[in-house]
Design a protein around this motif. Structure first.
Motif, mmCIF file in Angstrom:
data_model
loop_
_atom_site.group_PDB
_atom_site.id
_atom_site.type_symbol
_atom_site.label_atom_id
_atom_site.label_comp_id
_atom_site.label_asym_id
_atom_site.label_seq_id
_atom_site.Cartn_x
_atom_site.Cartn_y
_atom_site.Cartn_z
ATOM 1 N N LEU A 10 0.811 -1.218 0.000
ATOM 2 C CA LEU A 10 0.000 0.000 0.000
ATOM 3 C C LEU A 10 0.846 1.271 0.000
ATOM 4 N N ASN A 11 2.033 1.219 0.609
ATOM 5 C CA ASN A 11 2.860 2.442 0.617
ATOM 6 C C ASN A 11 3.836 2.508 -0.548
ATOM 7 N N GLY A 12 3.748 1.541 -1.454
ATOM 8 C CA GLY A 12 4.560 1.592 -2.663
ATOM 9 C C GLY A 12 5.976 1.100 -2.497
ATOM 10 N N ASN A 13 6.315 0.552 -1.333
ATOM 11 C CA ASN A 13 7.682 0.085 -1.112
ATOM 12 C C ASN A 13 7.985 -1.180 -1.900
ATOM 13 N N ILE A 14 6.947 -2.000 -2.143
ATOM 14 C CA ILE A 14 7.099 -3.244 -2.896
ATOM 15 C C ILE A 14 6.030 -3.287 -3.986
ATOM 16 N N LEU A 15 6.435 -3.714 -5.181
ATOM 17 C CA LEU A 15 5.504 -3.862 -6.298
ATOM 18 C C LEU A 15 4.796 -5.205 -6.196
ATOM 19 N N ASP A 16 3.485 -5.201 -6.240
ATOM 20 C CA ASP A 16 2.703 -6.432 -6.184
ATOM 21 C C ASP A 16 2.706 -7.116 -7.549
ATOM 22 N N ARG A 17 3.391 -8.231 -7.649
ATOM 23 C CA ARG A 17 3.400 -9.030 -8.880
ATOM 24 C C ARG A 17 2.480 -10.252 -8.760
ATOM 25 N N ASN A 18 2.110 -10.566 -7.539
ATOM 26 C CA ASN A 18 1.390 -11.815 -7.325
ATOM 27 C C ASN A 18 -0.044 -11.778 -7.847
ATOM 28 N N SER A 19 -0.705 -10.637 -7.734
ATOM 29 C CA SER A 19 -2.087 -10.580 -8.219
ATOM 30 C C SER A 19 -2.141 -10.759 -9.732
ATOM 31 N N ASN A 20 -1.159 -10.205 -10.451
ATOM 32 C CA ASN A 20 -1.127 -10.390 -11.898
ATOM 33 C C ASN A 20 -0.889 -11.850 -12.265
ATOM 34 N N TYR A 21 0.030 -12.482 -11.537
ATOM 35 C CA TYR A 21 0.322 -13.895 -11.813
ATOM 36 C C TYR A 21 -0.908 -14.757 -11.520
ATOM 37 N N PHE A 22 -1.606 -14.422 -10.440
ATOM 38 C CA PHE A 22 -2.808 -15.166 -10.089
ATOM 39 C C PHE A 22 -3.904 -14.967 -11.133
ATOM 40 N N ALA A 23 -4.011 -13.750 -11.665
ATOM 41 C CA ALA A 23 -5.013 -13.484 -12.694
ATOM 42 C C ALA A 23 -4.773 -14.354 -13.924
ATOM 43 N N ARG A 24 -3.515 -14.476 -14.328
ATOM 44 C CA ARG A 24 -3.189 -15.328 -15.475
ATOM 45 C C ARG A 24 -3.467 -16.790 -15.159
ATOM 46 N N PHE A 25 -3.114 -17.200 -13.946
ATOM 47 C CA PHE A 25 -3.369 -18.581 -13.525
ATOM 48 C C PHE A 25 -4.855 -18.893 -13.632
ATOM 49 N N CYS A 26 -5.681 -17.987 -13.133
ATOM 50 C CA CYS A 26 -7.130 -18.207 -13.174
ATOM 51 C C CYS A 26 -7.637 -18.300 -14.608
ATOM 52 N N PHE A 27 -7.216 -17.371 -15.461
ATOM 53 C CA PHE A 27 -7.706 -17.391 -16.837
ATOM 54 C C PHE A 27 -7.293 -18.681 -17.538
ATOM 55 N N GLU A 28 -6.034 -19.063 -17.382
ATOM 56 C CA GLU A 28 -5.525 -20.244 -18.080
ATOM 57 C C GLU A 28 -6.174 -21.529 -17.584
ATOM 58 N N ASN A 29 -6.741 -21.498 -16.374
ATOM 59 C CA ASN A 29 -7.356 -22.696 -15.821
ATOM 60 C C ASN A 29 -8.870 -22.614 -15.768
ATOM 61 N N GLY A 30 -9.439 -21.641 -16.476
ATOM 62 C CA GLY A 30 -10.887 -21.574 -16.608
ATOM 63 C C GLY A 30 -11.635 -21.069 -15.397
ATOM 64 N N ILE A 31 -10.953 -20.294 -14.552
ATOM 65 C CA ILE A 31 -11.579 -19.732 -13.351
ATOM 66 C C ILE A 31 -11.851 -18.253 -13.573
ATOM 67 N N GLU A 32 -13.016 -17.788 -13.196
ATOM 68 C CA GLU A 32 -13.337 -16.368 -13.322
ATOM 69 C C GLU A 32 -12.871 -15.618 -12.084
ATOM 70 N N LEU A 33 -11.803 -14.861 -12.227
ATOM 71 C CA LEU A 33 -11.306 -14.039 -11.121
ATOM 72 C C LEU A 33 -12.202 -12.815 -11.014
#
Length: 291
Positions: free
Chosen positions: A43-66
């Motif tokens: 939230l304070n910008g000290n670390i870039l969140d990469r995990n939500s993007n990776y999870f979004a791709r995981f969901c799409f590729e496996n037929g899950i609606e995120l």
């Protein structure tokens, strides 16, 4: 005089957990998902969140609606509220972050409280943690109290060892909520290896995505795409457009009916003076967007 090569460290090779019964019930599979990203540093910008993007791709590729991604602070009340709400609403929920040895790593105790559980040390995790520490130079074999906190789980949680080269498990609560670390490399490894433990949709239930490149500007193609989206909305097909740094745009068509999406792709290609992108081109484009 040449020096003798250093001996290589022993390879960690822990056994994985057996595949459990379908936590959603026989014949059911995951349809919807949400992600809860926990951490003040996000939230304070000290670390870039990469995990939500990776999870979004995981969901799409496996037929899950995120259907949702939330980022919240290391705050017990916020974790309690969000985790309860998400588990009630979605088939598959992940949390990322807040499970380390630091004072502000409160995800495990907060989730235990959220679902009315006590915390309990998990003996097999402690054993694997200690074994893994022997393979790392400069790391004491004696586990500290802070280190042991990373094996202090909600007592009723399923502890799933999904990757043989790490001691870190995925803890699943309520058959739906899976707790992940925030370190992107470890998050990605555990998520990818969790697949056999999830009741995923069959291949024919998964969405199909087609991309069309057009040299026309996004503003000039907007009227056509607006009309097209209205026309295909009853068919549960989604239309998106994405501007490029050079002249032109990408048009994405996504739906469960593969043949219908291909048919619409040809229509878009013709009407927008475009070109259908190959699967390889689409994958490269997605990777470029992630960088």
């Amino acid at each position: 005089m040449s020096s003798s090569p250093k001996p290589s460290a022993p390879v960690i090779n822990f056994p994985n957990s057996p595949i459990p019964k379908n936590p959603l019930g026989e014949g059911r599979y995951i349809k919807t998902a949400a992600a809860l990203i926990i951490g003040d540093e996000i939230l304070n910008g000290n670390i870039l969140d990469r995990n939500s993007n990776y999870f979004a791709r995981f969901c799409f590729e496996n037929g899950i609606e995120l259907q949702g991604i939330e980022v919240i602070a290391d705050d017990e009340l916020k974790i309690l509220e969000a985790s309860r709400r998400m588990v009630q609403k979605y088939d598959f929920v992940i949390t990322s972050g807040g499970i380390g040895p630091s004072h502000d790593d409160i995800t495990y105790p907060s989730l235990a409280k959220s679902f009315g559980q006590e915390l309990k040390y998990h003996d097999e995790t402690l054993r694997r943690m200690e074994e893994a520490s022997r393979h790392r130079t400069g790391i004491s074999q004696q586990l500290t109290a802070a280190g042991k906190r990373m094996a202090l789980f909600p007592e009723a949680g399923e502890v799933l060892f999904v990757a043989s080269d790490t001691w870190v498990p995925v803890v699943r609560l309520e058959g739906k909520l899976c707790i992940f670390p925030g370190i992107p490399s470890l998050f990605q490894k555990l998520l990818d290896n969790l697949k056999p433990f999830l009741p995923l949709p069959a291949d024919d239930e998964r969405p199909f995505r087609l991309q069309v490149f057009t040299p026309l500007s996004e503003s000039s193609i907007a009227p056509f795409l607006t009309d097209l989206q209205k026309r295909v909305k009853p068919e549960n097909i989604r239309i998106g457009s994405y501007p490029l740094s050079q002249p032109g745009a990408h048009v994405a068509l996504t739906g469960s009916d593969r043949e219908r999406v291909k048919e619409l792709g040809l229509e878009v290609e013709k009407e927008l003076q475009g070109r259908l992108l190959s699967a390889e081109e689409t994958e490269l484009m997605i990777k470029d967007k992630r960088q």
